[in-house]
Scaffold this motif. Structure first.
Motif, short mmCIF file in Angstrom:
data_model
loop_
_atom_site.label_atom_id
_atom_site.label_comp_id
_atom_site.label_asym_id
_atom_site.label_seq_id
_atom_site.Cartn_x
_atom_site.Cartn_y
_atom_site.Cartn_z
N HIS A 159 0.92 -1.15 -0.23
CA HIS A 159 0.12 0.15 -0.25
C HIS A 159 0.57 1.35 0.49
O HIS A 159 2.01 0.79 0.28
N THR A 160 0.35 1.82 -0.48
CA THR A 160 1.01 3.53 -0.34
C THR A 160 0.72 4.76 0.36
O THR A 160 -1.25 4.59 -0.21
N HIS A 161 1.45 5.39 1.28
CA HIS A 161 0.48 6.03 1.91
C HIS A 161 0.66 7.58 1.44
O HIS A 161 1.54 8.17 1.97
N VAL A 162 -0.03 8.05 1.35
CA VAL A 162 0.45 9.82 1.08
C VAL A 162 -0.04 10.83 1.78
O VAL A 162 -1.63 11.18 2.05
N SER A 163 0.22 11.57 3.54
CA SER A 163 -0.33 12.27 3.59
C SER A 163 -0.03 13.76 3.85
O SER A 163 1.07 13.88 3.56
N TRP A 164 -1.37 14.67 4.03
CA TRP A 164 -0.90 15.75 4.44
C TRP A 164 -1.55 16.71 5.33
O TRP A 164 -2.88 16.73 5.37
N HIS A 165 -0.75 17.77 5.97
CA HIS A 165 -1.27 17.82 7.22
C HIS A 165 -1.76 19.35 6.79
O HIS A 165 -0.38 20.18 7.79
N THR A 209 -5.15 11.78 4.07
CA THR A 209 -4.53 11.06 3.92
C THR A 209 -5.20 9.93 2.99
O THR A 209 -5.77 9.40 2.95
N LEU A 210 -4.36 9.90 2.13
CA LEU A 210 -4.80 8.86 0.88
C LEU A 210 -4.13 7.00 0.63
O LEU A 210 -2.85 7.70 0.49
N SER A 211 -4.51 6.84 0.98
CA SER A 211 -4.29 4.98 1.18
C SER A 211 -4.49 4.66 -0.38
O SER A 211 -5.45 4.20 -1.26
#
Length: 82
Positions: free
Chosen positions: A39-45, A60-62
């Motif tokens: 899985h690839t996780h991309v997070s933005w805060h 978070t986009l998984s």
């Protein structure tokens, strides 16, 4: 006979629904099929502090194989349904 044209909202809804279904299917099948594990996780805060008010949000986009297959399938279905 009346011809009903699909709107952009119909296409967006169809692609979103098939993407979610693909993600759910991948989550359920991942324990039995080892190829589905990555899985690839991309997070933005983003956050803002203006001394009077503070605002922050976490997103978070998984992405997994089921997500990609669901997205592609939904896109192709939306293109075929006119």
């Amino acid at each position: 006979m009346k011809v009903v044209r699909k709107t952009a909202w119909h296409r967006i809804g169809l692609v979103a629904a098939t993407t979610v279904m693909g993600t759910i299917a991948d989550t359920l099948l991942a324990p039995r099929l080892p190829i589905l594990k990555p899985h690839t996780h991309v997070s933005w805060h983003p956050s803002v502090d203006l001394a009077v008010i503070q605002f922050s949000i976490a997103m978070t986009l998984s992405v997994n194989w089921g997500t990609l297959v669901g997205f592609a399938g939904g896109y192709l279905l939306s293109r075929r349904s006119k």
